[in-house]
Write a protein that holds these residues in place. Sequence first.
Motif, short mmCIF file in Angstrom:
data_model
loop_
_atom_site.label_atom_id
_atom_site.label_comp_id
_atom_site.label_asym_id
_atom_site.label_seq_id
_atom_site.Cartn_x
_atom_site.Cartn_y
_atom_site.Cartn_z
N ARG A 264 0.85 -1.19 0.00
CA ARG A 264 0.00 0.00 0.00
C ARG A 264 0.89 1.25 0.00
N ASN A 265 0.47 2.26 -0.74
CA ASN A 265 1.29 3.45 -0.94
C ASN A 265 1.23 4.41 0.25
N PHE A 266 2.37 5.03 0.52
CA PHE A 266 2.43 6.19 1.40
C PHE A 266 3.46 7.16 0.82
N LEU A 267 3.53 8.37 1.38
CA LEU A 267 4.40 9.42 0.83
C LEU A 267 5.45 9.84 1.84
N VAL A 268 6.63 10.15 1.34
CA VAL A 268 7.62 10.92 2.09
C VAL A 268 7.65 12.30 1.45
N THR A 269 7.36 13.33 2.23
CA THR A 269 7.23 14.68 1.69
C THR A 269 8.30 15.61 2.25
N MET A 270 8.59 16.67 1.47
CA MET A 270 9.47 17.74 1.92
C MET A 270 8.62 18.98 2.19
N ASN B 24 17.38 15.41 -3.77
CA ASN B 24 17.66 14.84 -2.45
C ASN B 24 17.26 13.37 -2.46
N VAL B 25 18.18 12.52 -2.03
CA VAL B 25 17.91 11.09 -1.94
C VAL B 25 17.45 10.77 -0.52
N VAL B 26 16.29 10.09 -0.40
CA VAL B 26 15.77 9.70 0.90
C VAL B 26 15.68 8.18 0.96
N GLY B 27 16.03 7.64 2.09
CA GLY B 27 15.94 6.20 2.30
C GLY B 27 14.95 5.89 3.40
N THR C 180 11.59 -6.00 10.32
CA THR C 180 11.18 -6.41 8.98
C THR C 180 10.42 -7.73 8.98
N SER C 181 10.28 -8.39 10.16
CA SER C 181 9.45 -9.60 10.21
C SER C 181 7.98 -9.24 10.27
N LEU C 182 7.67 -8.00 10.66
CA LEU C 182 6.29 -7.55 10.72
C LEU C 182 5.83 -6.91 9.42
N ALA C 183 6.73 -6.19 8.73
CA ALA C 183 6.37 -5.49 7.50
C ALA C 183 7.63 -5.20 6.70
N THR C 184 7.44 -4.94 5.43
CA THR C 184 8.54 -4.53 4.55
C THR C 184 8.16 -3.24 3.86
N VAL C 185 9.19 -2.50 3.41
CA VAL C 185 8.97 -1.25 2.70
C VAL C 185 9.82 -1.24 1.44
N SER C 186 9.29 -0.66 0.39
CA SER C 186 10.03 -0.56 -0.87
C SER C 186 9.60 0.69 -1.62
N PRO C 187 10.48 1.25 -2.47
CA PRO C 187 11.89 0.88 -2.61
C PRO C 187 12.67 1.31 -1.36
N GLN D 254 10.47 19.29 -6.86
CA GLN D 254 9.40 18.42 -6.38
C GLN D 254 9.45 18.32 -4.86
N THR D 255 8.35 17.78 -4.26
CA THR D 255 8.29 17.76 -2.80
C THR D 255 7.92 16.41 -2.23
N GLN D 256 7.84 15.36 -3.05
CA GLN D 256 7.41 14.09 -2.48
C GLN D 256 7.91 12.92 -3.30
N ALA D 257 7.97 11.77 -2.62
CA ALA D 257 8.28 10.49 -3.26
C ALA D 257 7.33 9.45 -2.70
N THR D 258 6.97 8.46 -3.53
CA THR D 258 6.01 7.43 -3.14
C THR D 258 6.74 6.14 -2.78
N PHE D 259 6.34 5.54 -1.66
CA PHE D 259 6.86 4.25 -1.21
C PHE D 259 5.69 3.30 -0.97
N GLN D 260 6.00 2.00 -0.78
CA GLN D 260 4.97 1.01 -0.51
C GLN D 260 5.29 0.26 0.77
N LEU D 261 4.26 0.08 1.60
CA LEU D 261 4.38 -0.63 2.87
C LEU D 261 3.55 -1.92 2.77
N THR D 262 4.17 -3.05 3.11
CA THR D 262 3.50 -4.35 3.03
C THR D 262 3.48 -4.99 4.41
#
Length: 689
Positions: A343-349, A357-360, A366-373, A382-390
């Motif tokens: 499911r998608n979530f955002l990291v915003t500036m 700017n590179v954000v990690g 990680t046994s409860l959930a994973t995140v990507s990328p 720009q002010t945001q990047a999209t990530f996924q939480l599983t």
Amino acid sequence: MKIESTHFRPIQALTHARRTAFAHFAAAVMWALVGWLVALSGAQAATSVGGTIAANTTWSASQSPYIVTADVIVGSGATLTIQPGVVIYMNAATNLIVNNGALRAQGTSSAAITVTSYRDVANPNLAPAPGDWGQLKFLAGTMSAGTVLDHVQVKYGQGIVITAASPTLNNVSLLYHAGAAITIDLDSSPTGIGLTAAGNGLNGIAVPAGEILSNATWSLRGIPYVVTGALSVGGAPSIAAIAPNSIAQGSSVDALIIGARLANPESVAVTNPNVTATLGSGAVDTSIPVRLTAASGAALGATTLTMQVAAGLVSIPLNVVPPSATLAVVPSPLAVPPDNAPRNFLVTMSRADTVANVVGVTLDNTSLATVSPASATIVGGQTQATFQLTGKAAGQTTLRVSSATLAGATTPVYITSDYGGINTTRSALVGVQVGTSPAPPQSSFQTLLASPQLGLVVGNGGTASLGLLASPAVGVSVGAQQQQSSYGFTSPSLGLGVGPIALGTQPQGLVAGSSMTLNVQGFALPVNTTVALSPNTGLTLGTPQVSVDGTSLAVPIAIDAAAPLSQRLVSLATGTTPIRFAPSGAGVVTVTLGPPAITALVPGSTSSGTTLTLTISGSNLRDVVAVTAEPQTGLSFGTAPTVSADATQITLPLSVDSAAPTGPRVIRIFTLGGSTTNSASTANTLAIN
């Protein structure tokens, strides 16, 4: 009348040749007049002089007046002696120069020596004027011990100039010169008494700014020395650097000024009225600590820090920049079910940056959930990047956001089967404490709790059981019993997503003279959401369309070609209730020019291991958010490019690493209106040799 016209017609029709002949005739008449005046005074005929004097020479009163027709240069160790009463007429643009020789011009109070303009004769039609001739010069080769002027009048020229020489000037009158009466450099030590000056551009001795690095004596008396700039006895103080060399709006920073001869600082100031500087303790000759503070409304751009130290006044450029962008996770906290579905979530500036700017992102468990990328790049502008939480297994963990260029952020992550959307936050498991209480009524009853997230079940019997729920609407059922337990709640703080919210806009640049669609990202946006931009000058908005899931809104906008190029605030509302942006600065767009273009780079090539200023010429170079190179390996651009007022030129620092690979690099510019092409051409390619 006819005869009179015939007589005057030849004069009215003078040809160029005749006018030239007339000029020569006038000059001849002038010098004849000089000779006539000399003859009337009983003196000898005039003596013409010019050129280099290579042997000892005397200009005598019996041969006076002397007419200088070309520069007279005293050289080869010779001495020119001028007797009392001699008059020297200087032709236009001629000079009397002492270079590797000496000049002895010693008149008396009753028989002064005069150096004056060729027009300084008793004829009202030949009035002299300041600047009629050049200068009386004493250069570095002047034999100072043998060079003496006494009872000398110098008139109508451009003054006396002394360069690395030390002649003696006694009772010298300097009259009607263009510029300073006397000009000296910092290596000269002339001496003398009884000097007078009148009618000059400066009735004094002009001294330039600079550093006196060897012994010097100022002992000319009678007229003042006038220093025309900052003068330092010994090496002047200097500032080599200030670190850091920029300050963000609304911040304070401790900086260190590095330089030479900075001991005993007295005061420090900044030309920007909303930036203050305070001297710190621990100043030494080579460094001074200062505290810089910039108000939130301080004007952006270059300013100057100026400091007074014991050795003089020094200054250095300083730059005021926007506040550092901050990172956030949207929504926060995060909640997902353990169903292995991303499911998608955002990291915003908090604001757009001028560079990428590179954000990690990482999870503590990680046994409860994973995140990507694992990381993503938020490009300039720009002010945001999209990530996924599983979600994988029920529980709670923490998501951490990090960046080498920005401060990090964290947020709780809840993995629960009672999932209501990633924007629905859940508390940690809530415990119920059971204790003794008065018996309830014998009949059973039901009570509804107005809690959106908590549930409770109490067992039917002598011993109460504990239940753990998380439902939006919860009831409590209590059975008949002799004794019933009381219950209380103890839980961590609960996060609630209340009402609709807006997260950001795309694009952030509205191009003048175009029609575009403005997209607004958000959550739970109502179908009747309205949009307004302020100020709205030059903008025409269409009807907003909200997506079925309420996560986005699109509104067409026509931007007039003459619309003012400025920032506009986006406002959303449903009815009279505003829908706010999170963060608050995410609802700003800018009316700007169209995509930029590059027409030239200066320089077009450079070498590894160099630092230079790159000048980029082109069009629409406004609202620049990033300058990059493709490939960029080994290249580092400054973060504060300077853009010309007409948006046709950008200058910025460029550092090329010593290990940078050679070859062509395509320079690209990103603005709020678009970007330049990534196709190489002679106009946009920088060669690394």
